[in-house]
Design a protein around this motif. Structure first.
Motif, short mmCIF file in Angstrom:
data_model
loop_
_atom_site.label_atom_id
_atom_site.label_comp_id
_atom_site.label_asym_id
_atom_site.label_seq_id
_atom_site.Cartn_x
_atom_site.Cartn_y
_atom_site.Cartn_z
N PRO A 1 0.79 -1.23 0.00
CA PRO A 1 0.00 0.00 0.00
C PRO A 1 0.83 1.28 0.00
O PRO A 1 0.27 2.36 -0.16
CB PRO A 1 -0.81 -0.12 1.29
CG PRO A 1 0.01 -0.99 2.17
CD PRO A 1 0.69 -1.98 1.26
N SER B 1 1.26 -1.06 -7.53
CA SER B 1 1.00 -0.85 -6.11
C SER B 1 0.25 -2.08 -5.60
O SER B 1 -0.19 -2.93 -6.37
CB SER B 1 0.15 0.41 -5.89
OG SER B 1 -1.14 0.23 -6.43
N GLY B 2 0.12 -2.20 -4.28
CA GLY B 2 -0.63 -3.32 -3.72
C GLY B 2 -0.07 -4.65 -4.16
O GLY B 2 1.14 -4.90 -4.10
N SER C 1 -2.19 -6.13 -0.78
CA SER C 1 -3.17 -5.36 -1.53
C SER C 1 -3.77 -4.27 -0.66
O SER C 1 -3.73 -4.32 0.57
CB SER C 1 -4.28 -6.26 -2.07
OG SER C 1 -5.08 -6.72 -0.99
N ALA C 2 -4.39 -3.26 -1.31
CA ALA C 2 -5.05 -2.18 -0.57
C ALA C 2 -6.16 -2.71 0.31
O ALA C 2 -6.36 -2.25 1.44
CB ALA C 2 -5.59 -1.14 -1.55
N ALA D 1 -4.51 -4.35 3.39
CA ALA D 1 -3.93 -3.36 4.30
C ALA D 1 -5.02 -2.61 5.06
O ALA D 1 -4.91 -2.38 6.27
CB ALA D 1 -3.07 -2.37 3.50
N THR D 2 -6.09 -2.23 4.36
CA THR D 2 -7.20 -1.53 5.02
C THR D 2 -7.89 -2.44 6.03
O THR D 2 -8.19 -2.04 7.16
CB THR D 2 -8.21 -1.03 3.98
OG1 THR D 2 -7.54 -0.14 3.08
CG2 THR D 2 -9.39 -0.33 4.63
N TYR E 1 -12.58 -1.38 -5.33
CA TYR E 1 -11.45 -0.64 -5.87
C TYR E 1 -11.99 0.40 -6.84
O TYR E 1 -13.06 0.24 -7.42
CB TYR E 1 -10.49 -1.58 -6.61
CG TYR E 1 -9.60 -2.41 -5.71
CD1 TYR E 1 -8.24 -2.14 -5.61
CD2 TYR E 1 -10.11 -3.46 -4.97
CE1 TYR E 1 -7.40 -2.91 -4.80
CE2 TYR E 1 -9.29 -4.23 -4.15
CZ TYR E 1 -7.95 -3.95 -4.07
OH TYR E 1 -7.13 -4.71 -3.27
N ASP F 1 -5.48 6.13 1.55
CA ASP F 1 -4.01 6.18 1.58
C ASP F 1 -3.43 5.36 2.72
O ASP F 1 -2.44 5.74 3.34
CB ASP F 1 -3.52 7.63 1.69
CG ASP F 1 -3.59 8.38 0.37
OD1 ASP F 1 -3.73 7.73 -0.68
OD2 ASP F 1 -3.51 9.62 0.38
N ARG G 1 0.41 4.98 3.64
CA ARG G 1 1.13 6.14 3.15
C ARG G 1 1.00 7.28 4.15
O ARG G 1 0.10 7.28 4.99
CB ARG G 1 0.58 6.59 1.78
CG ARG G 1 0.57 5.50 0.73
CD ARG G 1 0.09 6.01 -0.61
NE ARG G 1 -0.24 4.91 -1.51
CZ ARG G 1 -0.67 5.07 -2.76
NH1 ARG G 1 -0.84 6.29 -3.25
NH2 ARG G 1 -0.94 4.01 -3.52
N ARG H 1 -8.63 7.39 -4.10
CA ARG H 1 -7.59 6.81 -3.26
C ARG H 1 -8.17 6.15 -2.01
O ARG H 1 -7.44 5.85 -1.07
CB ARG H 1 -6.59 7.90 -2.87
CG ARG H 1 -5.78 8.37 -4.07
CD ARG H 1 -5.28 9.79 -3.93
NE ARG H 1 -4.42 9.97 -2.78
CZ ARG H 1 -3.91 11.16 -2.43
NH1 ARG H 1 -4.23 12.25 -3.14
NH2 ARG H 1 -3.13 11.27 -1.38
N MET I 1 -10.20 2.97 -0.25
CA MET I 1 -10.67 1.59 -0.33
C MET I 1 -11.96 1.50 0.48
O MET I 1 -12.02 1.92 1.62
CB MET I 1 -9.61 0.65 0.25
CG MET I 1 -10.07 -0.78 0.51
SD MET I 1 -10.77 -1.63 -0.93
CE MET I 1 -9.42 -1.49 -2.09
#
Length: 609
Positions: free
Chosen positions: A368, A437-438, A473-474, A477-478, A522, A555, A558, A579, A581
């Motif tokens: 991420p 990314s991800g 992946s996003a 991570a979320t 996404y 984000d 980040r 940006r 999720m």
């Protein structure tokens, strides 16, 4: 030598670390997360130092020597394989080489001390007496026997003198006790050491072994087919059994290649350690046995095209040598084996000048955005790459990069062109990394790369070594920050209709909602399609209660990332941007708060009632 990792604990060491970094342009400063911003963040010093050490990375740690020793002590075993490890005082007032005497640690200590205007704390007897480590020859040369080398240096320290036979220019300025009539001799030769105790033998890597595989390929293939069970239908040769047999044949062929090369070296009295590379035809570039044989011989594998007339009259390893080598050499054969030929050069050969390497394309996911959430295999691929391709934003996230690495940044919509470009670079022998990314396989570049290969019909592209390295992946991570909203069955859906019609998105949304799956969205909104998220939510609301938890991660991983949880009834597209999720819970998804800080958690149980 690999660029060192310059490791610091706090801001007080940053100035000295940057001075050391200037000596090694490709190095990075590693700092403890939360204390100081540097090039790489780490969370725990001991684990980080052990990871670096295990990977063979030289370490310059700006902290107490005792701390470094205790951190890496569990890994200490083979003196001949350890990387350089140094401790430097935070203010740069002391430089102490700790480990890696045979890997150039004292050379690094002198370089760093000179840059910091201090004296290095070198304690190695031979280094102090002779001004160099006799047991640490330069790249392209290797000791025949470390144990004998230690005895040899011990004899020199005891008062013996030596003579030098062969080309050893790195010893010209060494303060060795020399005598033309000395009993002891330093011999620089590709010839195998005969065990004499009065010699220190150093082998130049000046031999190239060329091999051809026609008979090996045919015998291995025939053996695989003969060992398969006699079953009707073409499917037999494509099954798991055939794959296992093929792997066995590769292992056997690799052992045979290694044995043949060793036999040819033995026939001419040459040391295996004098081997600089294994050379084969570009036609055999995808042969797994060759790669395994090169690994067993501990040399690079290089390739050269077979001349056209050689293809007509039988493959010749001697012709491969003629095609690939750019230095004078003597060709040596083993009369018992026409599939192997040796080239013996007068000096060490740089493997990078021999033919070409097999090209490599590695598709990676950066995660991420946080460096600590990038998997080590992705970082390793970036460090080894000659070329890095990707969407400009993601390529910048992949840094810091070396000055000699070529960066090919493009617009986010140029996926197929980017994939084609990557294969063209890799098929020319370069080591290419495609950045996503991800995770690269989740709405990212892995699919585009495979589609390009599938539809190309290009044999040069098919010869490229292709690897796909997973990432965080996003959605993952979320979900991890929120708790475990993906704890049961879930699906990932892109709400972008750039590559598929909106009608398909609606159909999939409706089926996923009916199936009571947790949904990760996404590409939820953009300036060009601000209405689509609300339309998607209208569909989901037909099947989900208004109090269904929805996690919004913007984000994540980040700087400035935010996380919050709302209900499905509250959520509007104005709460979300490209940006963000969006994770919509199922009927069983729960949320609760806990502790004095009222920490909120969201999870989906692993059961249904």
């Amino acid at each position: 030598m690999m660029p060192p990792a310059i490791v610091i604990l706090g801001a007080g060491a940053l100035a000295a670390a940057r001075n050391i970094q200037a000596l090694y342009p490709d190095s990075r400063v590693h700092a403890l997360q939360g204390r100081v911003e540097a090039d790489v963040a780490y969370s725990e010093l001991g684990a980080h130092l052990r990871d670096l050490y295990a990977c063979g990375t030289p370490i310059v740690a700006l902290c107490a020597a005792g701390i470094v020793i205790r951190c890496v002590a569990p890994l200490l075993s083979n003196k001949g394989a350890e990387p350089p490890v140094l401790a430097v005082a935070e203010d740069g007032s002391a430089v102490v080489p700790l480990l890696g005497g045979l890997a150039g640690v004292n050379v690094m200590a002198r370089e760093i001390a000179a840059a910091l205007c201090v004296s290095p704390a070198i304690t190695t007897s031979g280094e102090l007496r002779f001004g160099t480590c006799v047991l640490n020859p330069p790249e392209g040369y290797t000791l025949a026997d470390l144990g004998q080398g230690k005895r040899f240096v011990s004899d020199l320290l005891a008062g013996e003198s030596t003579r030098v036979e062969g080309e050893a220019p790195w010893l010209d300025d060494a303060q060795l006790p020399r005598s033309a009539s000395a009993r002891l001799a330093i011999r620089v030769t590709p010839r195998a050491w005969d065990g004499r105790v009065d010699e220190l033998v150093i082998h130049p890597r000046s031999v190239v072994a060329a091999v051809t595989l026609g008979d090996l390929r045919e015998s291995a293939g025939a053996r695989v087919m003969s060992q398969l069970p006699a079953q009707a239908g073409a499917a037999v040769g494509k099954g798991a059994n055939a794959h296992a047999r093929a792997e066995e044949a590769d292992i056997e062929a690799a052992a045979s290649i290694e044995a043949r090369v060793r036999a040819c070296l033995d026939a001419h009295g040459l040391a295996v350690l004098s081997l600089a590379a294994l050379l084969a035809s570009t036609e055999d570039m995808t042969n797994a046995a060759l790669a395994q044989a090169a690994a067993r011989l501990n040399v690079p594998l290089r390739f050269a095209p077979m001349p056209a007339d050689d293809n007509d009259n039988g493959a010749s390893p001697a012709h491969l040598l003629q095609t690939a080598l750019r230095v004078p050499y003597e060709t040596l054969h083993d009369d018992r084996d026409e599939a192997v030929a040796l080239a013996l050069a007068p000096l060490a050969i740089d493997p990078g000048t021999i033919g070409r390497a097999r090209g490599r394309l590695t598709v990676i996911g950066l995660g991420p955005g946080s460096a600590e959430l990038m998997v080590p295999a992705a970082r390793k691929a970036l460090d080894e790459a000659t070329d890095i391709l990707g969407y400009d934003t993601y390529v910048k996230m992949a840094g810091p990069l070396r000055a000699d690495q070529r960066v090919h940044g493009t617009d986010n919509r140029e996926e197929m062109q980017r994939a084609h470009h990557a294969f063209e670079l890799a098929s020319a022998g370069r080591s290419v990394v495609m950045v996503s990314s991800g995770d690269p396989g989740v709405f990212a570049m892995a699919a585009a790369v495979l589609e390009a290969l599938d539809t190309s019909g290009n044999s040069a592209w098919a010869a490229v070594e292709l690897r796909i390295v997973p990432g965080v992946s996003a959605a993952m991570a979320t979900a991890a920050q929120a708790g475990a909203p993906l704890g049961h069955d879930f699906c990932m859906l892109s709400l972008s209709d750039n590559l598929k019609p909106w009608s398909i998105i609606e159909t999939r949304l409706r089926h996923a909602a009916q199936a009571d799956l947790v949904m990760a969205f996404y590409n939820p909104v953009s300036r060009a399609r601000p209405w689509q998220l609300d339309k998607a939510l209208d569909i989901v609301r037909e099947y989900r209660a208004a109090n269904t938890p929805v996690v919004l991660g913007r984000d994540i991983g980040r700087p400035g990332g935010t996380l919050r949880t709302v209900t499905l009834g509250e959520l509007r597209s104005a709460d979300v941007d490209m940006r963000t999720m969006v994770i919509v819970g199922s009927s069983t998804t729960r949320q609760f708060t806990q502790g004095a800080q009222w920490v909120q958690w969201v999870y989906t149980p692993r059961w249904y009632r």
